[in-house]
Write a protein that holds these residues in place. Structure first.
Motif, short mmCIF file in Angstrom:
data_model
loop_
_atom_site.label_atom_id
_atom_site.label_comp_id
_atom_site.label_asym_id
_atom_site.label_seq_id
_atom_site.Cartn_x
_atom_site.Cartn_y
_atom_site.Cartn_z
N ILE C 129 87.57 87.80 -79.77
CA ILE C 129 86.49 87.66 -80.75
C ILE C 129 85.22 87.25 -79.99
N LEU C 130 84.17 88.01 -80.22
CA LEU C 130 82.89 87.69 -79.59
C LEU C 130 81.89 87.29 -80.66
N VAL C 131 81.35 86.09 -80.54
CA VAL C 131 80.28 85.66 -81.44
C VAL C 131 79.08 85.34 -80.54
N PRO C 132 78.13 86.24 -80.46
CA PRO C 132 77.02 86.04 -79.52
C PRO C 132 76.38 84.66 -79.69
N GLU C 133 76.09 84.02 -78.60
CA GLU C 133 75.47 82.70 -78.54
C GLU C 133 76.41 81.55 -78.92
N ILE C 134 77.62 81.86 -79.37
CA ILE C 134 78.58 80.80 -79.72
C ILE C 134 79.79 80.84 -78.79
N ALA C 135 80.48 81.96 -78.77
CA ALA C 135 81.71 82.00 -77.99
C ALA C 135 82.13 83.43 -77.68
N ASN C 136 82.75 83.58 -76.51
CA ASN C 136 83.39 84.83 -76.15
C ASN C 136 84.87 84.49 -75.95
N ALA C 137 85.59 84.45 -77.07
CA ALA C 137 87.00 84.03 -77.01
C ALA C 137 87.84 85.24 -76.66
N GLY C 138 87.86 85.56 -75.38
CA GLY C 138 88.61 86.72 -74.95
C GLY C 138 87.96 87.33 -73.73
N ILE C 139 87.87 88.66 -73.72
CA ILE C 139 87.47 89.33 -72.49
C ILE C 139 86.30 90.28 -72.70
N PHE C 140 85.54 90.11 -73.77
CA PHE C 140 84.36 90.97 -73.95
C PHE C 140 83.45 90.81 -72.74
N PRO C 141 82.89 91.91 -72.22
CA PRO C 141 81.95 91.78 -71.11
C PRO C 141 80.79 90.88 -71.51
N ASP C 142 80.31 90.08 -70.56
CA ASP C 142 79.20 89.17 -70.85
C ASP C 142 77.93 89.97 -71.16
N HIS C 143 77.10 89.40 -71.99
CA HIS C 143 75.77 89.94 -72.28
C HIS C 143 75.81 91.36 -72.80
N ILE C 144 76.91 91.79 -73.37
CA ILE C 144 77.02 93.19 -73.82
C ILE C 144 76.16 93.43 -75.05
N VAL C 145 75.95 92.40 -75.85
CA VAL C 145 75.21 92.58 -77.11
C VAL C 145 74.65 91.22 -77.53
N GLY C 146 73.56 91.27 -78.31
CA GLY C 146 72.95 90.04 -78.79
C GLY C 146 73.39 89.69 -80.20
N ALA C 147 72.86 88.59 -80.72
CA ALA C 147 73.21 88.16 -82.07
C ALA C 147 72.49 89.00 -83.11
N GLY C 148 73.15 89.21 -84.24
CA GLY C 148 72.56 89.99 -85.32
C GLY C 148 73.40 89.85 -86.57
N ASP C 149 73.26 90.79 -87.49
CA ASP C 149 73.98 90.65 -88.76
C ASP C 149 74.96 91.81 -89.02
N VAL C 150 75.32 92.54 -87.96
CA VAL C 150 76.31 93.60 -88.10
C VAL C 150 77.64 93.09 -87.52
N ALA C 151 78.73 93.28 -88.27
CA ALA C 151 80.05 92.89 -87.75
C ALA C 151 80.78 94.14 -87.28
N LEU C 152 81.46 94.02 -86.13
CA LEU C 152 82.25 95.14 -85.62
C LEU C 152 83.73 94.77 -85.64
N VAL C 153 84.55 95.65 -86.23
CA VAL C 153 86.00 95.48 -86.20
C VAL C 153 86.58 96.76 -85.61
N SER C 154 87.28 96.63 -84.49
CA SER C 154 87.75 97.82 -83.80
C SER C 154 89.20 97.67 -83.40
N GLY C 171 69.10 98.26 -79.96
CA GLY C 171 68.43 97.03 -80.38
C GLY C 171 69.09 96.33 -81.56
N ILE C 172 70.36 96.62 -81.78
CA ILE C 172 71.07 96.01 -82.91
C ILE C 172 71.99 94.90 -82.38
#
Lengths: 288, 379, 288, 379
Positions: C129-154, C171-172
Motif C-alpha cells: 500500500i502506497l500513501v504518498p507523503e505518509i507511507a510506502n508499506a511495501g515495495i512501490f518504487p520511491d517517488h513514483i507518484v505524488g499525493a492526490g485524490d485518485v485511488a488505484l487498486v490493481s 500530473g495526477i
C-alpha cells in the motif's frame, strides 16, 4: 416441563433402522415421547413402525420435513463424529449421543465444530434426557421415576438409573434427569447444565452425581459457589479408589486422574453443596 | 494402549525425527551380534511398558564387547512391576550436552491437543514437583488448524533454548504432531530430546500411547498388543469388546458402565473386601459380551463367586438373562451368582431366570454387595 | 491520508533481517514511512539500521513493545502461511504479503483463519500500500507518484507501477495505491477495497486495474453498479489473450480462465465504469 | 503440473481406491508380455498429458494376443498435440454397467476445495455443455474440517445413484480428498468411476494435477516431470525459478510479473506481431534469474531480438543491469536488446549500462514494444 426438552420438542433418531435405534425408538413411541422421524442412509422414503414414523436419508431432509429440533444418535462409534457434524449442520438444537467410546481426536473435532455453532451436545455415552410425562429422549428405563421438582445431572448413565431408582423409592419425582456422558471427551459439562437449571422454573433442587477423573466437578463446584442459589446435593462415586489404582487399573489417561475424588468432595462441601457420602443418602439430603 | 519404545522409534524414523541407530533383539547372543554391528559403546534398553525401567536396571551402557552378553542376560531376567523383559533395544550410545522434554498429549478437559516443552528432560522430569519447577511451557493446539511453526517459536522464546536449535525444534514438533494425529495418539513424547556436540537434536527416548477407542482404524496396532503387559485376561476381554479390570480378591464382578463399576468397587471396599476382577460390559451390551465375560470369570479358579450388577438403559435385560442361562447350562459352571438386574425389560428377564438354583437376586447394589461379601466371609 | 494506512499507522516487517526485508525496510526508513520494528526469529533483542529499529523473535513481542498494527512480510513462500497466521494471532490489523507464489492449499487455510479474525490481508504477491507523503508499506518504487485524490487498486504489481508512472506523467496524484495481489488465491478482493474507498473522504475517483482469470473483476463490476457513486476508470489487461492461449500457455488453472477479459470489460461498461482500452488512456478518462 | 495416469493410479492404489490391474510398458514387446500376464482383454492407454487422447487413438481395446504388438506400435507412433507417446499403460479390460464422475478441485475464487459428483461420466462429460446438462452436484469443503461422509451422502441424495453404492462412494471420496490434501493437488479426479456387474466401484481413469507452487515439499514429483510435455525450455526455466511461456514469433521477451507479461503481449499483438517467448522472472528476481533467462533467449537461434520490460518494485534494477552485463560480455551474444528499466534504483542501473552498444533504452512499454516490433519488420 424442563430445560432443553419440553412439550414442543420434536425428536428424531439417527440410525433409526439399526438394532438399538429401532428398539429404543419403539420404546419412545410407546412411552409417548414426541418422536417425529429418523434417518437411515439409503432408506429415505420408507416408513418405520407400521407407517407411523418417516425415515430419511439425511438429517437435513428429516429436519426439512418434520421440523425436528432434538436428535438422538444410535450409531456405531466410528460414525459418531460424522453424524454429530451432520446434525450440527442441519441446525439440530439438542444432539444426544447415546453411542459412547468415541475416539478422542474425533471428539476434539466435534468440540471445535460445537464452538462455532448454536447446537448443544449431550454425551457421547449418555443415557439422554428424561422429562417424566413429556419425553424419554434416550435410553432411560421406562417408569423409573415420576415427575417432580428435583433435577438430576449425572456423569454416569447407570448411576443415574441407580439414583432415580432411589429417589423413586423415596417418593421423589424429577423435573429432568440428564446423563452428561461418560466418555473421555463430552460435549457439555456440569456447569452448562447448572446454569440452565438455576433459571428453570420447574426445578427447585439439584442432584449432581460425579466421578473420578477430569475437572468438570471442580469447575461445577466453583460455579455452585459463585452463581447457584438452588440447593444442590452432590455425590461423587469412587471414594475408595486411590490415584495409583485409577491410573493403572481404571486407566484412561493418567493426567485425567490427577483430580481425586477427595478433592472433588471437598470442593462441593466448600461450595456449600450438601454432600451425599453414600448414594442411598441422597433422598434424605433433599429438602422435603 | 502404550507402544513399545522400538515401535515408537520406528514411527519417528518414518516421519523423519532423528533417532540414534538401533535394533531389536530377543536373546543375549543376538544382542552381542547387533551391538558389534552398531559399534560400541551401546545402550541396552529393556522393552517393557512400565515407567521407571531405568531405576530398575532396565537401561545399561555397554562399553566393551565382553560385557554385552552378561548384561543382556541380567536384563532378560528382570521382572519390573510383574512384567518380564521379552526384548531389548540395542542403541548407539550418545554423548550430549543438554536434554529437553517435548511432548504432545490429549487434554481431555480442554478437548484439545496440548504441546508441552520443558528445559528439564530426563528421567526425573516426569516426577511432578521437578516438572512443575522446571522452566516449561505449554500451548493448546486448535485441532482444525493444526500446529504451526510460529506456535513452537513462541514457546521457545519463553525459555533458554539456543536460537540455533529453533528450526530443528520446530521441525521435530511438527513431525511429532503429524504422528500424534495420524495414529490417534493420546500421548506422543520425546524424553529426552538431546543436543549433540554437533548441535543436532536427537530423540533418545520415544513414548507413544494410542487411543484404544480408535483401534478400529489402526488394526496393525492390535497385532502388536503386548500380551505380557495387558495380561491374558485383559487381552481376551478386549476381543469381546468388554473391559477387564484385575484386582486381587475372590469375587468376580460384571457391571455395565463405569459409574456402576466405581459404585460396586466402592461398596465392596467399604465392606472390607476386595474384588478379583470387575468386567465392564458397557452400555448396549449383547448376549455374546455377557456370555464371554461370565465364561472368563468362571474359568478363573481363584474366583469363588460372581456378582452381576446391571442397570439396563441401552442394555436390554433380556439379553443379560439369556447370557447367564447359556453359561450356567454347562455342567462345570456352578459358581454361585449374586445378581441385581434392573431396567429395560427387567421383569420378563428375571422371570426367565427363576429356575436357576445357583442364582440369588437382589434389589439394590447395597444388598447385592453385602450378600456376596458375606458369602465369601462365611464359606 | 487514506484507507488502511494513515499518519497514526505503525508498520513492522516480518523477515526484517533477510536480504529483501533489509533492503526494503531501509527504503521505508529513508522515505519516512512509520517503520517501528521487525521480526527475525532468534535475533530478538538486536537492533537494525544503526540502532534505529528493534528486532524481535515473534510478532507478539513486536506488537507488545511497539504497538505495530501493520505488518509487511518479506519471507519465503513456504513460510508465508505460518507468518500470516502469526500476524493474525498477534492482532495485526493490516497484513501485507509481498511474498508471492504461496501454495494454494496454504492460502485456503489462511482464508479460513481470516474469516474468523478481524485482520485484513493484502496479497500475497502484492506490492503493498502506497500513501504518498505518509507511507510506502511495501515495495512501490520511491517517488513514483505524488499525493492526490485518485485511488488505484490493481491486481498486478508491475502494472500498478506502470499506471502510477502514467498518472504521474499526466500530473495526477493519488490518495492511495494498492496492489491486491496476483497469486492464485489472495486475501481481500477488489470489492473489499471499493467499499472502503467509497467512504474515504480523501478519494474522489477510483482506477481499477484487472486481468484475466478468476471472477474478482466481475464481482467488482456488479458492486460498482449497485453501490459505488464515485467515478471508476477500469482497465483490464490481456484483451488479446484467447481463452485457449490462457488455458495452455499462461496456464494456472483452466477453470480460473473461464471468465474472459472481454466478459470483464463488458461488465465494467454495463456497471457504468469508464473503460480504458489502452493503459495510456487512463489519465484522460479521469475527470479533471 | 499434471501427473501421468499411471502415477495417479499408483497414488490411488496406495490410498485404497479400487483400480483395475495394470502395468507400464515402454515398448511393444513389453506390452505383449505384460498383456499376457494380465490376461486378455486388455486396454492399452497412451501415457500423455493432453486431453482427448481417446479421440486421437491413444486408447485401444485388445481382445487377442496377436493384435497386441501391432496396436502398441501404432500408439507409440502417435503424436498428439506435439507430444509423443513414451509409455503405455496396459490395463485389465472391464465391463461395467454405469459410469460416474467424481472429482475434487481447488476453487481459487472461493479459496476452498470443491467436491463434484456427476452422473454423466466418460470422455464427453468434460465438454462444457454436457457437463452442465448432466445431473451433477457440488459442495464446498471447509479446509479446516475436511470432508465428511455425510457431505458425500447429501450429494448422493440429490441424484439417482443406487443406495447400495453409497458407502463405496463415501469411502472413495474421502480417500480422494486425502490424496488431494496430502499431495497439494489442485485437481484429483476420477472420470469415469464405473460400477461393475458385482456392484463394485472402480476408478477406470485417474487424473491428478499438483500445485506447482507446492513442489518444494513434494520433491519426488520434480523427478517425475515429463520433459516431453513441458518442453526442454520450460523445464530449464523452472529450474531457474522463472516461468517460460512459448509462442511462435521471433521476439524473445523478459518481464517481471504476470501483469507486465499480459501488457507486453497485448501490445505486441496490437502491433500485428507475435512474441517467440515471454519469460516472467517474477518479483524479487536476482542477478542469476536474469542471467539464466537472457542466456535461454540468446541460445535460441529462432529469436532475433530481445525485449526486456522491467518495472522494479521488489526487483532491484541494479541486479537486472548486472545480469544483462554479464551475459552480453560474452562475445557470441550479440542480439539486439530493447530495454525498458524503471523502478527501484533505476538511475544507477541505467548508468552502468551506458556503454553497451547492442542495447537501446526506452521510457515506456509502448515505445519499447514499438521499437522492437519495427526492428523485426525492417531487418
Amino acid at each position: 416441563m424442563s430445560i432443553l426438552i419440553d412439550a414442543k420438542s420434536r425428536i428424531m433418531v439417527q440410525g433409526i433402522t439399526g438394532r438399538r435405534g429401532r428398539f429404543h425408538s419403539e420404546r419412545m413411541l410407546n412411552n409417548n415421547s414426541p418422536l417425529v422421524g429418523g434417518t437411515s442412509p439409503g432408506k429415505g422414503g420408507d416408513w418405520a413402525f407400521n407407517g407411523r414414523i418417516p425415515v430419511f436419508d439425511t438429517v437435513k431432509d428429516c429436519v426439512d420435513a418434520t421440523n425436528a429440533d432434538v436428535s438422538v444418535l444410535f450409531v456405531p462409534p466410528h460414525a459418531t463424529v460424522d453424524c454429530i457434524l451432520e446434525a450440527i449442520e442441519a441446525g439440530i438444537k439438542t444432539i444426544i449421543s447415546v453411542t459412547g467410546s468415541v475416539p478422542v481426536q474425533d471428539m476434539m473435532q466435534v468440540k471445535s465444530a460445537l464452538r462455532k455453532s448454536d447446537s448443544v451436545l449431550i454425551g457421547p455415552n449418555s443415557p439422554g434426557i428424561l422429562v417424566p410425562e413429556i419425553a424419554n429422549a434416550g435410553i432411560f428405563p421406562d417408569h423409573i421415576v415420576g415427575a417432580g421438582d428435583v433435577a438430576l445431572v449425572s456423569r454416569s448413565g447407570t448411576l443415574s438409573y441407580e439414583v432415580l431408582d432411589i429417589l423413586n423409592e423415596a417418593g421423589i419425582g424429577v423435573s429432568v434427569a440428564i446423563g452428561i456422558g461418560d466418555d473421555p471427551i463430552i460435549g457439555m459439562d456440569f456447569k452448562f447444565f447448572l446454569e440452565l437449571l438455576e433459571s428453570d422454573p420447574h426445578t427447585e433442587q439439584i442432584v449432581l452425581v460425579g466421578g473420578p477423573g477430569g475437572e468438570s466437578e471442580l469447575v461445577a463446584a466453583n460455579y455452585i459457589m459463585e452463581s447457584i442459589t438452588k440447593p444442590v446435593v452432590a455425590y461423587v462415586v469412587g471414594e475408595n479408589l486411590k490415584a495409583s489404582i485409577m491410573g493403572s487399573v481404571f486407566s484412561r489417561n493418567s493426567n485425567f486422574f490427577l483430580n481425586s475424588v477427595e478433592r472433588k468432595t471437598n470442593a462441593f462441601i466448600e461450595a456449600g453443596a450438601l454432600l451425599a457420602k453414600n448414594i442411598e443418602d441422597i433422598p434424605c439430603l433433599l429438602r422435603r | 494402549m502404550k507402544l513399545h519404545e522400538y515401535q515408537a522409534k520406528s514411527l519417528f524414523r518414518q516421519a523423519g525425527i532423528p533417532v540414534p541407530a538401533s535394533m531389536l533383539a530377543t536373546n543375549a547372543v543376538q544382542v552381542k551380534r547387533i551391538a558389534s554391528e552398531i559399534g560400541y559403546p551401546v545402550v541396552l534398553k529393556a522393552q517393557i511398558l512400565e515407567q521407571g525401567r531405568g531405576k530398575a536396571g532396565g537401561v545399561r551402557l555397554i562399553q566393551h564387547e565382553h560385557e554385552a552378553e552378561q548384561i543382556a542376560n541380567e536384563i532378560f531376567k528382570l521382572e519390573i512391576n510383574h512384567q518380564t523383559v521379552q526384548s531389548i533395544l540395542i542403541e548407539k550410545a550418545f554423548t550430549f550436552n543438554k536434554e529437553y522434554y517435548l511432548g504432545i498429549f490429549s487434554d481431555l478437559d480442554l478437548g484439545s491437543p496440548v504441546l508441552r516443552l520443558s528445559e528439564a528432560g530426563g528421567a526425573t522430569c516426569l516426577e511432578k514437583d521437578s516438572f512443575l519447577n522446571a522452566r516449561m511451557a505449554e500451548r493448546q493446539i486448535d485441532i482444525d488448524q493444526g500446529l504451526h511453526r510460529y506456535q513452537v517459536r513462541q514457546l521457545l522464546t519463553n525459555g533458554d533454548v539456543d536460537p540455533s536449535l529453533w528450526k530443528q525444534f520446530g521441525s521435530i514438533a511438527l513431525k511429532l504432531y503429524d504422528i500424534y494425529r495420524s495414529n490417534d495418539a493420546t500421548l506422543a513424547e520425546i524424553n529426552s530430546l538431546v543436543v549433540t556436540q554437533q548441535n543436532q537434536l536427537y530423540a533418545l527416548d520415544a513414548k507413544i500411547n494410542i487411543d484404544s477407542l480408535s483401534l478400529f482404524r489402526h488394526e496393525s496396532f492390535l497385532d502388536s498388543i503386548d500380551p505380557t503387559y495387558y495380561g491374558w485376561l485383559e487381552h481376551q476381554a478386549r476381543k469381546y469388546g468388554v473391559t477387564y479390570h484385575q484386582f486381587t480378591g475372590e469375587l468376580g464382578c460384571i457391571v455395565n458402565g463405569m459409574g456402576l463399576a466405581y459404585l460396586t468397587y466402592d461398596q465392596i471396599i467399604s465392606m472390607n473386601s476386595i474384588p478379583a476382577a470387575i468386567i465392564d460390559i458397557h452400555g448396549g451390551s449383547t448376549v455374546s459380551s455377557m456370555t464371554s465375560s461370565l465364561e472368563l470369570l468362571f474359568q478363573n479358579d481363584s474366583i469363588r463367586a460372581v456378582l452381576i450388577n446391571i442397570y439396563g438403559g441401552m442394555t436390554n435385560c433380556e439379553e443379560i438373562a439369556e447370557g447367564i442361562l447359556s453359561v450356567t447350562a454347562k455342567a462345570r459352571h456352578k459358581k454361585p451368582i449374586f445378581l441385581r438386574l434392573k431396567g429395560t425389560n427387567d421383569i420378563s428377564a428375571i422371570e426367565t431366570l427363576s429356575g436357576l438354583k445357583q442364582l440369588q437376586i437382589f434389589d439394590s447394589t447395597h444388598e447385592l454387595v453385602k450378600a456376596a461379601v458375606d458369602y465369601l466371609k462365611d464359606s
